[in-house]
Write an enzyme that holds these catalytic residues in place. Structure first.
Site, PDB file in Angstrom:
ATOM      1  N   SER A 283       0.846  -1.197   0.000  1.00  8.89           N
ATOM      2  CA  SER A 283       0.000   0.000   0.000  1.00  8.89           C
ATOM      3  C   SER A 283       0.880   1.246   0.000  1.00  8.89           C
ATOM      4  CB  SER A 283      -0.946  -0.018   1.203  1.00  8.89           C
ATOM      5  OG  SER A 283      -1.934   0.977   1.072  1.00  8.89           O
ATOM      6  N   ASN A 284       0.339   2.384   0.342  1.00  2.83           N
ATOM      7  CA  ASN A 284       1.129   3.625   0.376  1.00  2.83           C
ATOM      8  C   ASN A 284       0.600   4.523   1.490  1.00  2.83           C
ATOM      9  OD1 ASN A 284      -0.998   5.442  -0.732  1.00  2.83           O
ATOM     10  ND2 ASN A 284      -0.793   4.049  -2.460  1.00  2.83           N
TER      11      ASN A 284
END
Ligand code: PMT
Length: 401
Positions: free
Chosen positions: A207-208
């Site tokens: 993810s980020n």
């Protein structure tokens, strides 16, 4: 947003009156000229001196004895007001507002103003749920008052239920919504927000750092400006923006599916989501076991949602892409204008303090199709949202051919 605006803050006598001090402070910090009106019961909870010190203006507590402005105070203030906020509004105050009484500065000003009035009820859950209170609220809605629903949670009494005054940030955000222009009335706007999660196995994902704050601010502002808004959101911890339809997704593929299903419906798309460009090529149905040595994970490209929208853009549609960059903001942003067939690219340098992921502020540059480029100062994400929507509204008004 509040610079040059005159806001009347009415405070009635409940324990939540202490939160009105923070509301006053935040309104002043956002540039508003704030005049505080108190019922006599409110002055038993918080002194007028506190509000006077924070607002920088005399506080109106008595209709008959105080004349700060040389002539009838409530008439003077009523004519100048751009917005009135009543927080907290007790059950008693709601009843008196609903009956059209005008026997204290708060109720008198509520009758005298012609600006939007935001009412934030706060009281014990049983008092709030009582049919008499609910009937009063229904009547106030009929009169055109805007009601901010109380929050659920622990009350001062120690009981739990619905009746808490919302936090000052939520009251100020709702107040600002009422001052936005209605220049997107009926427009169909789709916003993407937040990160995506690309699953590796049932417990792990890539993810980020996106929190969704930027995209949620845009969705909220668009709804407040009259648009019909669909927010396609990756996982976030943010409350639902009022008046917005939320479609929750996890992965880029899910976000792609939900956005493309609305490609013909939308008139405006704003891509504020940080969509993962890659996903693991293989999803492991069971948790991957630790192994000696390095693990190599093969990644495959995700579809580019904004580019796919851009490829099937029809005349009149407005597409706004973001560009999150760490170097060469200018050239990358211009390249995204073309590769996504966007009308605007909003570029932020995510390495700059106060900008990008997770912050409440952002410094952006806006790139237009016709080659224009605007550098905005560091603004709150709410202000950035309005700046973007100002440009979207202008493009829509111009037909965007
Ligand atoms: O959510 P916050 O914590 O408030 O942070 C805000 C933000 C930094 C996430 C936001 O301001 C921002 O920059 N969003 C875009 C992030 C991004 O993915 O940028 P990008 O340069 O990689 O992508 C360019 C554009 O294409 C974006 O509009 C993006 O949504 C879109 N895109 C990217 C990849 C992909 N597969 N599909 C897309 O639609």
């Amino acid at each position: 947003m509040l610079a040059g605006k005159t806001v009347l803050l009415g405070v009635s006598g409940g324990i939540a009156a202490y939160k009105a001090v923070a509301v006053c402070s935040q309104l002043v910090q956002r540039g508003a000229e704030v005049h505080v009106l108190m019922t006599s019961a409110a002055t038993r909870f918080v002194t007028p001196l506190t509000f006077q010190a924070i607002s920088g203006h005399p506080v109106l507590t008595d209709l008959l004895t105080e004349q700060h402005y040389g002539h009838v105070d409530h008439v003077h203030l009523a004519h100048r007001a751009d917005l009135m906020v009543i927080a907290p509004a007790t059950a008693n105050l709601l009843a008196r507002l609903a009956a059209g009484q005008a026997d204290d500065p708060v109720t008198a000003l509520a009758l005298a103003v012609r600006c939007p009035v935001l009412v934030a009820p706060a009281m014990e859950p049983n008092m709030y749920a009582h049919p008499a209170t609910q009937a009063n609220i229904a009547r106030l809605r009929q009169y055109g008052y805007h009601i901010l629903e109380p929050a659920e949670g622990r009350m001062a009494s120690g009981r739990y239920g619905k009746g808490r005054l919302p936090e000052p940030e939520a009251i100020v955000a709702a107040a600002m919504d009422l001052l936005r222009p209605r220049d997107l009335e009926g427009r169909r706007v789709l916003v993407t927000a937040g990160p995506t999660r690309e699953p590796l196995d049932p417990v792990r994902f890539l993810s980020n750092r996106s929190t969704g704050k930027m995209g949620y601010a845009i969705a909220r502002a668009a709804a407040a400006r009259g648009a019909e808004v669909v927010l396609v959101s990756g996982p976030t911890a943010l409350p639902d923006p009022p008046g917005v339809e939320i479609v929750r997704v996890e992965s880029a593929l899910e976000m792609h599916r939900e956005v493309m299903a609305r490609a013909d419906w939308l008139e405006v798309a704003v891509g504020a989501a940080a969509v993962a460009d890659w996903r693991p090529a293989v999803y492991h149905e069971q948790k991957m076991k630790k192994q000696d040595g390095p693990l190599v994970v093969e990644l495959v490209r995700n579809p580019d949602i904004m580019a796919d929208l851009g490829a099937r853009k029809r005349p009149g549609q407005v597409l706004v892409a973001f560009a999150a960059e760490t170097t060469d903001l200018d050239s990358h942003a211009r390249q995204k204008l073309t590769s996504k067939n966007a009308d605007l690219v909003v570029a932020n340098d995510v390495t700059e303090p106060g900008s990008g992921f997770g912050t409440d502020t952002n410094r952006v540059r806006i790139y237009h199709r016709d080659g224009r480029e605007e550098a905005l100062p560091l603004l709150t994400k709410d202000e950035v949202a309005d700046a973007i929507l100002d440009r979207v509204a202008a493009l829509l008004a111009g037909g965007n051919r």
